[in-house]
Design an enzyme around this catalytic site. Structure first.
Site, PDB file in Angstrom:
ATOM      1  CD  GLU A  39      -1.052   1.012   3.520  1.00 42.61           C
ATOM      2  OE1 GLU A  39      -2.194   1.375   3.259  1.00 42.61           O
ATOM      3  OE2 GLU A  39      -0.461   1.321   4.571  1.00 42.61           O
ATOM      4  CG  ASN A  67      -4.441   3.529   5.454  1.00 37.08           C
ATOM      5  OD1 ASN A  67      -3.759   2.520   5.593  1.00 37.08           O
ATOM      6  ND2 ASN A  67      -3.976   4.733   5.708  1.00 37.08           N
ATOM      7  CG  HIS A  68      -1.814   4.989   2.122  1.00 35.70           C
ATOM      8  ND1 HIS A  68      -2.081   6.339   2.063  1.00 35.70           N
ATOM      9  CD2 HIS A  68      -1.235   4.767   3.324  1.00 35.70           C
ATOM     10  CE1 HIS A  68      -1.656   6.919   3.190  1.00 35.70           C
ATOM     11  NE2 HIS A  68      -1.151   5.986   3.971  1.00 35.70           N
ATOM     12  CG  HIS A 178      -2.067   1.029   9.312  1.00 36.80           C
ATOM     13  ND1 HIS A 178      -2.146   1.903   8.252  1.00 36.80           N
ATOM     14  CD2 HIS A 178      -2.401   1.754  10.421  1.00 36.80           C
ATOM     15  CE1 HIS A 178      -2.549   3.098   8.706  1.00 36.80           C
ATOM     16  NE2 HIS A 178      -2.692   3.032  10.011  1.00 36.80           N
ATOM     17  CG  HIS A 180       4.617   1.342   8.244  1.00 38.20           C
ATOM     18  ND1 HIS A 180       4.934   2.330   7.346  1.00 38.20           N
ATOM     19  CD2 HIS A 180       3.517   0.739   7.754  1.00 38.20           C
ATOM     20  CE1 HIS A 180       4.050   2.338   6.365  1.00 38.20           C
ATOM     21  NE2 HIS A 180       3.180   1.377   6.597  1.00 38.20           N
TER      22      HIS A 180
HETATM   23 FE   LIG Z   1       1.365   1.085   5.495  1.00 42.37          FE
HETATM   24 FE   LIG Z   2      -1.871   1.749   6.143  1.00 43.20          FE
END
Ligand SMILES: [Fe+2]
Ligand SMILES: [Fe+2]
Length: 271
Positions: A39, A67-68, A178, A180
């Site tokens: 993403e 989400n991206h 998400h 990271h």
């Molecule tokens: Fe991410």
């Molecule tokens: Fe994310």
């Protein structure tokens, strides 16, 4: 089945490390299935089709998003032609793309990969728990599919842990993405599902979650519109989780983290 899941690929440094190292990792670990979260591949925001093609060519079997997902809008038509790239399952009905895919695995086996997004501290979306429950109900682990991998793209540790327990015994692997940063809680849950709260990213760790530390830190010091973040450009650490499953049950029997290159302490699963 021998699986490798790699966390969010961030920017050029993450892409370069992935494409350079994945063919060797596939051979070294005798991997049957590789899933990569893509993403943040395009300058930290989204995934361009040519990047997806490069990851698939390097040895990724499925690419998940988050989400991206739509930051690079060229991905929208591409998802219709390339079903191995999936976006969160619980995006509302009518959203382009698919949230799950079944792929063939050597040895006449099949694996289900699901991408889903959490709701705590994130965009409001459909219920991720019921969405995954309904998806898993279409298959029989150990019979129609030999493995099921769920990428839970979520901010909150609590929501990801609740996900792991909710689907313990029903999936081979529940893994978070998400945030990271790799968490040290990789384990096989009591029901046999491998679990890790966050896989970590494939990106430069001299950064703020993959983005240049100067600009990203300044955002906390002052309030200025229009400051554009850019990915950090140092050598990436590839972060992920290796899981070995039993085909007859689809459950995990071994789980080991992988960290390779860059700044984080290296760890490599035994071949
Ligand atoms: Fe991410
Ligand atoms: Fe994310």
């Amino acid at each position: 089945m021998r699986l490798l899941f790699l966390g969010d690929v961030v920017g050029r440094s993450g892409r370069d490390a992935l494409v350079r190292e994945l063919p060797g990792l596939r051979a070294r670990l005798a991997l049957d299935l590789v899933v990569v979260n893509g993403e943040n591949a395009s300058h930290g925001f989204g995934l361009a089709p040519d990047m997806a093609r490069a990851f698939l060519a390097a040895g990724a079997d499925v690419i998940t998003l988050g989400n991206h997902a739509w930051d690079r809008r060229e991905i929208i038509p591409y998802l219709e032609e390339e079903r191995r790239v999936i976006r969160p399952l619980n995006f509302p009905p009518g959203t382009p793309g698919q949230g799950a895919v079944v792929v063939e695995v050597p040895g006449n086996r099949r694996a289900l990969v699901v991408n889903v997004m959490g709701r705590l501290f994130m965009d409001p979306l459909d219920d991720p728990f019921r969405a995954v429950q309904a998806e898993l109900a279409k298959h029989k682990l150990g019979q129609t599919i030999q493995a099921a991998i769920i990428d839970v793209h979520a901010e909150a540790t609590s929501e990801k842990q609740a996900f792991g327990h909710s689907f313990d015994g029903l999936a081979s692997l529940v893994i978070g993405t998400h945030t990271h940063v790799p968490t040290a809680d990789h384990q096989i849950l009591p029901g046999g599902t491998a679990y890790q709260t966050d896989a970590g990213m494939c990106g430069d760790y001299d950064s703020v979650i993959g983005m240049g530390k100067g600009g990203a830190s300044l955002r906390f010091w002052r309030k200025m519109p229009g400051e554009r973040l850019a990915p950090a450009e140092g050598e990436a650490t590839l972060c992920g989780l290796f899981v070995e499953t039993q085909d007859a049950t689809g459950l995990a029997r071994r789980v080991e983290p992988l960290r390779m290159g860059g700044r984080l302490s290296p760890i490599m699963p035994a071949a």
